[in-house]
Structures are given as structure tokens and as C-alpha cells.
Design an enzyme around this catalytic site. Sequence first.
Site, PDB file in Angstrom:
ATOM      1  N   LEU A 281       0.912  -1.251  -0.198  1.00 26.60           N
ATOM      2  CA  LEU A 281       0.169   0.044   0.103  1.00 26.60           C
ATOM      3  C   LEU A 281       0.894   1.237   0.052  1.00 26.60           C
ATOM      4  O   LEU A 281       0.401   2.320  -0.238  1.00 26.60           O
ATOM      5  CB  LEU A 281      -0.957  -0.003   1.192  1.00 26.60           C
ATOM      6  CG  LEU A 281      -2.092  -0.992   1.195  1.00 26.60           C
ATOM      7  CD1 LEU A 281      -3.050  -0.956   2.557  1.00 26.60           C
ATOM      8  CD2 LEU A 281      -2.966  -0.848   0.036  1.00 26.60           C
TER       9      LEU A 281
ATOM     10  N   GLU B 183       8.024   2.551  10.826  1.00 25.30           N
ATOM     11  CA  GLU B 183       7.373   1.762  10.038  1.00 25.30           C
ATOM     12  C   GLU B 183       7.258   0.494  10.325  1.00 25.30           C
ATOM     13  O   GLU B 183       8.726  -0.356  10.419  1.00 25.30           O
ATOM     14  CB  GLU B 183       7.721   1.904   8.424  1.00 25.30           C
ATOM     15  CG  GLU B 183       6.907   1.368   7.485  1.00 25.30           C
ATOM     16  CD  GLU B 183       7.382   1.484   5.935  1.00 25.30           C
ATOM     17  OE1 GLU B 183       8.418   2.258   5.697  1.00 25.30           O
ATOM     18  OE2 GLU B 183       7.040   0.555   5.233  1.00 25.30           O
TER      19      GLU B 183
ATOM     20  N   GLU C 228       3.743 -13.466  12.046  1.00 21.60           N
ATOM     21  CA  GLU C 228       5.245 -12.816  12.219  1.00 21.60           C
ATOM     22  C   GLU C 228       5.202 -11.538  12.762  1.00 21.60           C
ATOM     23  O   GLU C 228       6.206 -10.899  13.312  1.00 21.60           O
ATOM     24  CB  GLU C 228       6.051 -13.012  11.132  1.00 21.60           C
ATOM     25  CG  GLU C 228       5.703 -12.569   9.607  1.00 21.60           C
ATOM     26  CD  GLU C 228       5.032 -13.559   8.818  1.00 21.60           C
ATOM     27  OE1 GLU C 228       4.269 -14.195   9.257  1.00 21.60           O
ATOM     28  OE2 GLU C 228       5.540 -13.482   7.664  1.00 21.60           O
TER      29      GLU C 228
ATOM     30  N   THR D  99     -11.320  -2.379   6.031  1.00 20.62           N
ATOM     31  CA  THR D  99     -10.609  -1.335   6.929  1.00 20.62           C
ATOM     32  C   THR D  99     -11.202  -1.890   8.356  1.00 20.62           C
ATOM     33  O   THR D  99     -10.449  -1.699   9.222  1.00 20.62           O
ATOM     34  CB  THR D  99     -10.989  -0.075   6.618  1.00 20.62           C
ATOM     35  OG1 THR D  99     -10.053   0.368   5.352  1.00 20.62           O
ATOM     36  CG2 THR D  99     -10.097   0.882   7.525  1.00 20.62           C
TER      37      THR D  99
ATOM     38  N   GLY E  59      25.031  -5.921 -10.408  1.00 20.07           N
ATOM     39  CA  GLY E  59      24.400  -7.349 -10.394  1.00 20.07           C
ATOM     40  C   GLY E  59      25.203  -8.481  -9.863  1.00 20.07           C
ATOM     41  O   GLY E  59      26.485  -7.910  -9.490  1.00 20.07           O
TER      42      GLY E  59
ATOM     43  N   CYS F  24      28.734  -0.160 -10.661  1.00 20.49           N
ATOM     44  CA  CYS F  24      29.489  -1.485 -10.082  1.00 20.49           C
ATOM     45  C   CYS F  24      29.590  -2.450 -11.059  1.00 20.49           C
ATOM     46  O   CYS F  24      30.562  -2.360 -12.031  1.00 20.49           O
ATOM     47  CB  CYS F  24      28.276  -1.637  -9.119  1.00 20.49           C
ATOM     48  SG  CYS F  24      29.004  -2.869  -7.624  1.00 20.49           S
ATOM     49  N   LEU F  25      28.603  -3.541 -11.230  1.00 21.35           N
ATOM     50  CA  LEU F  25      28.814  -4.723 -12.202  1.00 21.35           C
ATOM     51  C   LEU F  25      29.172  -3.964 -13.580  1.00 21.35           C
ATOM     52  O   LEU F  25      29.793  -4.433 -14.297  1.00 21.35           O
ATOM     53  CB  LEU F  25      27.719  -5.983 -12.309  1.00 21.35           C
ATOM     54  CG  LEU F  25      27.957  -6.968 -13.255  1.00 21.35           C
ATOM     55  CD1 LEU F  25      29.208  -7.691 -12.995  1.00 21.35           C
ATOM     56  CD2 LEU F  25      26.774  -7.852 -13.133  1.00 21.35           C
ATOM     57  N   GLY F  26      28.188  -3.010 -13.822  1.00 18.05           N
ATOM     58  CA  GLY F  26      28.301  -2.250 -15.176  1.00 18.05           C
ATOM     59  C   GLY F  26      29.850  -1.499 -15.387  1.00 18.05           C
ATOM     60  O   GLY F  26      29.900  -1.659 -16.502  1.00 18.05           O
ATOM     61  N   MET F  27      30.356  -1.242 -14.334  1.00 24.46           N
ATOM     62  CA  MET F  27      31.568  -0.667 -14.547  1.00 24.46           C
ATOM     63  C   MET F  27      32.611  -1.747 -14.683  1.00 24.46           C
ATOM     64  O   MET F  27      33.337  -1.982 -15.878  1.00 24.46           O
ATOM     65  CB  MET F  27      31.914   0.172 -13.353  1.00 24.46           C
ATOM     66  CG  MET F  27      33.500   0.568 -13.401  1.00 24.46           C
ATOM     67  SD  MET F  27      34.679  -0.774 -12.460  1.00 24.46           S
ATOM     68  CE  MET F  27      36.097   0.310 -11.829  1.00 24.46           C
TER      69      MET F  27
ATOM     70  N   HIS G  31      27.809   2.942  -5.954  1.00 24.36           N
ATOM     71  CA  HIS G  31      26.390   2.959  -6.178  1.00 24.36           C
ATOM     72  C   HIS G  31      26.087   4.416  -6.047  1.00 24.36           C
ATOM     73  O   HIS G  31      25.489   4.649  -5.170  1.00 24.36           O
ATOM     74  CB  HIS G  31      25.703   2.040  -5.323  1.00 24.36           C
ATOM     75  CG  HIS G  31      25.916   0.746  -5.739  1.00 24.36           C
ATOM     76  ND1 HIS G  31      24.997   0.199  -6.495  1.00 24.36           N
ATOM     77  CD2 HIS G  31      26.848  -0.391  -5.262  1.00 24.36           C
ATOM     78  CE1 HIS G  31      25.450  -1.237  -6.540  1.00 24.36           C
ATOM     79  NE2 HIS G  31      26.579  -1.394  -6.069  1.00 24.36           N
TER      80      HIS G  31
ATOM     81  N   GLU H 178      23.657   5.883  -7.141  1.00 20.81           N
ATOM     82  CA  GLU H 178      22.189   6.177  -7.266  1.00 20.81           C
ATOM     83  C   GLU H 178      21.520   6.150  -5.580  1.00 20.81           C
ATOM     84  O   GLU H 178      20.621   6.577  -5.207  1.00 20.81           O
ATOM     85  CB  GLU H 178      21.276   4.873  -8.105  1.00 20.81           C
ATOM     86  CG  GLU H 178      21.365   3.528  -7.140  1.00 20.81           C
ATOM     87  CD  GLU H 178      22.773   2.783  -7.423  1.00 20.81           C
ATOM     88  OE1 GLU H 178      23.866   3.253  -7.874  1.00 20.81           O
ATOM     89  OE2 GLU H 178      22.802   1.547  -7.274  1.00 20.81           O
TER      90      GLU H 178
HETATM   91  N1  GLN Z   1      29.186  -8.623  -8.495  1.00 24.78           N
HETATM   92  C1  GLN Z   1      30.043  -7.637  -8.393  1.00 24.78           C
HETATM   93  C2  GLN Z   1      30.808  -7.909  -7.303  1.00 24.78           C
HETATM   94  O1  GLN Z   1      30.727  -8.400  -6.125  1.00 24.78           O
HETATM   95  C3  GLN Z   1      29.142  -6.378  -8.573  1.00 24.78           C
HETATM   96  C4  GLN Z   1      28.168  -6.144  -7.281  1.00 24.78           C
HETATM   97  C5  GLN Z   1      27.317  -5.095  -7.787  1.00 24.78           C
HETATM   98  O2  GLN Z   1      27.153  -4.770  -9.124  1.00 24.78           O
HETATM   99  N2  GLN Z   1      26.646  -4.506  -6.713  1.00 24.78           N
HETATM  100  O3  GLN Z   1      31.786  -7.094  -7.136  1.00 24.78           O
END
Ligand code: GLN
Length: 536
Positions: free
Chosen positions: A15, A141, A150, A192, A355, A382-385, A508, A510
Site C-alpha cells: 500500500l 514503519e 510474524e 478497513t 548485479g 558497479c557490475l556495469g563498470m 553506487h 544512485e
Molecule cells: N558482482 C559484483 C561484485 O560483487 C558487482 C556487485 C554489484 O554490482 N553491486 O563485485
Amino acid sequence: MTKYIFVTGGVTSSLGKGIIAASLAKLLQARGYKVTIQKFDPYINIDPGTLNPYEHGECYVTEDGAETDLDLGHYERFLNVPTSQANNVTTGRIYQHVIQQEREGAYLGKTVQVIPHITDEIKRRMQLLGESGEYDIIITELGGTVGDIESLPFVEAVRQLRWELGANNSLVIHLTLVPYLAAAGELKTKPTQHSVKTLLEYGVQPDILVCRTEHKLSQEIRKKLAQFCNVNINAVVESIDASTIYDVPLLMLKENLDKTALTKLKLSNKNEPDLENWKNFLGKLKNPTSEVCIALVGKYVELPDAYKSITEGFIHAGATNECKVKVSYIAAESVTKENVAEKLKGMDGVLVAPGFGERGLDGKLNAIQYVRENNIPFFGICLGMQCSVIEFGRNVLGLKDANSFEMDADTSNPVINLMEEQKNITNMGGTMRLGAYDCEIKKGTKAFAIYGKTKISERHRHRYEFNNDYLKQYEAAGMIASGFNPETGLVEIVELKNHPFFVAGQFHPELKSTVANPHPLFVSFVAAALANKKSK
Ligand code: GLN
């Protein structure tokens, strides 16, 4: 004295308790109160760090390196105040502490039970942030839905705590759903009523009802909800579906949620909220003068919540550029050498997402090769780099088996390597390189132009890193390291010299983009995408 607001959820999950909590916090902050928000989650994982993003969406990381629920991202984006480990507590963490105490003999031979030991520990944690005296109001929250098995110890802890805190020092907001039955042409209050009844069975009377609805609540419906749930009619708050989550604070202001809360807590509501900057942001967000299309290439694209902070980073950066950012989520696995041009057609910029694991790696490399060779703005996170380093190694340096140690432990060219301190780690939870680290930026680079300074700090969550044995080779061929960790020499940012915008960070960014402070990397990337579009 610190006052406490508890936000519970009824009828169904999803919600938007996090957004309501963050919106109320924003209004209170705008009236001059010091506010923080914490989330208590009833699952048994110690933290969401070990969860697949498909379970609960992205794992958000705080300055102090806590892996947390994504709602903490909303709190930071709305309030522009950092959260910490103490702002997110799970059932797992509560039990872990109690069981450890038991092993240490701290309970002196007593039988350790849910009541009082687990509830005591929940109450202690709920008041931890209040001890510093730093906050006027703490919003807590409760994850999950009232009535779930739980959630019970948490609701019981709230009941006890309200009694201990005394009158006027706490209040409970219950977020519920008022569904519309199209066939009957009516809004229905019964779910409700039942959910409040469940709360009452646990001894908790909500003070305010926030009602999620697709249609406006009539006076009649409000009266019915008030009467059957024992609340004041002005404590029935309508939360109608909004076009953007950033509208919600203003919608709550219209419904006087903040005023009602302050009155109940016997706090002054004389200062009108100063929402000038917020409204400016909304004005720019809603009146874009241009539009860009960005491809987000990643492996969890079926669930956009997996990339929540990135999506929000683009919203902030779009508003700064007065430009609508249309993000297309592209499944990395589907991108081949043959179809990459088709897949990325019409895209003004491409982001390759963070990722874990090998799935989708080739697709990411195909996308990066394409944007590198076609001068399309690229942003790697990160993984993109790491992927941008692998791609450059294979296709520019000719290291055919260049790879990350994560994907191939036997490669003869581990251009991305396991960090030294990670080598002996067997415990997977909370052991990555986590949280804020300083980064030093080289003058004269694109990164320097973007940040406008040499000393920055960004948040991390990874185990692998750029392998510095290859640095000279990379730099000689045009991929330079523009940001370093000043203590360890780890490469934190890479960029291409001869490309309009090819920038990738091991961290990161973001996680640090907020409404008040859109992240410079996102802002510059959107600007580069816009420039690319105009040049076409
Ligand atoms: N898998 C990669 C690492 O562990 C990148 C991690 C990520 O993208 N947050 O270094």
C-alpha cells in the site's frame, strides 16, 4: 522528549507505507522538526543483503554499510538525511541478539520467551535512535500486514511502548485500503473495519487512518470509517493514487495529516511547512521541455523495484535538466551481437546496471561494445563498470579471455579480481565491501568536470575490483582511471578519453541521489543523453 509515530499496514501489502511515512516525515521536517524514520521488518533474514532482488526489490546500502530495505532509500530521498544500521531491524536481528545474550548467560537461568525477551529487545531497538536526543520525532514503519503471525511481537511491542511512553507521546497511523467495487459502484469500508478490529484485539487503537483509494472519499464514507474504527473524523485521511510519489507529501498536507499528528502529540503546528524547494522540484518534474530515452540493461528487469534507486536517480536528474527521462528496461540476456543495434534503437544513452553472477554478462558486453563504438553516452554502475572493463579488455586490448574472477575463476586475464580481503570469506551475509568510502578524483578528467572537486565519498556493495596489474595497459589504450580510493589505490571510476560520455563507477551513486541533491553523475549523464539526441 522524543515522540514516536508508528505506521502499521492493514488489508494488504504494497500500500506504500514507506511513502506515507516518508511524506509525513517530510512535512514535519518542513515545519522545522528533526525527524528520522526506521523500518522494522518481520522476516528472519538478518538483513536483506542475502535476498534475491526478486524477493523484496533492491537492497539499499547506508553510509555505515548496512544492507537494508529499499524503503530506507525513500526516507533518504525525501528527507535528504542519511540513515544508518539502526534504521532497519529484522526479526532475524532481534532473535540473533537475544540468542547470543542467552548463550552468554545474560538471562541468569530464566526461560527466554517471546514475551518479554523478544518484545523487550524490539522496544529497545525502537528507542535506540531516540536516545541521542537528536530527534524530535521518530517514525517507525512496521513491515508486513497486521494479522500476520510474524508481525505479532512487533504490534505487541508497540502496545507496551505506548503505555510506557505515556499519553500524547506516541501515536499509531494505520494505513489501509478502501477498495472500489466497480459492479456496485461503491467504495467499501469493511476490509478497513476488520483490519482495525484485528489491531484492537492486540490492544492497539489506531489514532489516524490513512486510506489508500482510487476514488475520493465522500464525507459519508469518512464518517462511517471514523465511527466504526473509533477515530476522529478529521483523522480519516484520504490517500488517493498519485501520478508520482513526490506528490504524496502535498496530498498529505491537503489532508492535514501532519497537523492532525502534531495535535495528537501535543506539538506546535504554528510553523507553516516550508516546501518551496520541493514544489520547485515538482514544477520542473511535471513541466519538462524535452525528453530522452535511456536503456537500463540489467538482469532483474521484470521487477523495476530491483532498480528503485536508479529509477529515482533518473527522476531527480530529469527534473534538474527539465527533461523527461524515459527508462526502458532491457533484459541483458536478450541482447546479442546481431540484435544490439535493434535493441538500442532510439536510445539516447545506455546504463548497465549492478548485479551478481554470470547470467546476462554477454548481453551487457554486447551493449557496451555498441555504445562505445557508436559514441552513445554510457553510464556503468558497479557490475556495469566491471563489464565495461571486461569489454575493453577483450575488444580493444585483445585479451580474448578477459573476465571477472566472479564469472570465471580460471581466466588467464582476471581484469576484475577478487579483493584481497575477500579471499578468505566464507560467510556471505554483510561481508562485501559495504558503505561509504572516500574517492579521490584526478583533475582534468570527465569525472572532475562532473563532480567539480577532487574529494568525494560514495557508497559501495561488491566483492570484486579492477585489477591494477592491468592499469597501465588500459590507460595507454584510452580507458583511464579517474577516481581512486586514496588509501588502497583501488580504481573507483573509469572513463574513456575519446568518447562523448563513457563513465563508470565501482560504487553506487544512485544511493545518494535525493530530491534536494540530485546526483551529479546522473545529472551529467542525462545532459549527455540530451546532447546526443540533439546532435542526431
Ligand atoms: N558482482 C559484483 C561484485 O560483487 C558487482 C556487485 C554489484 O554490482 N553491486 O563485485
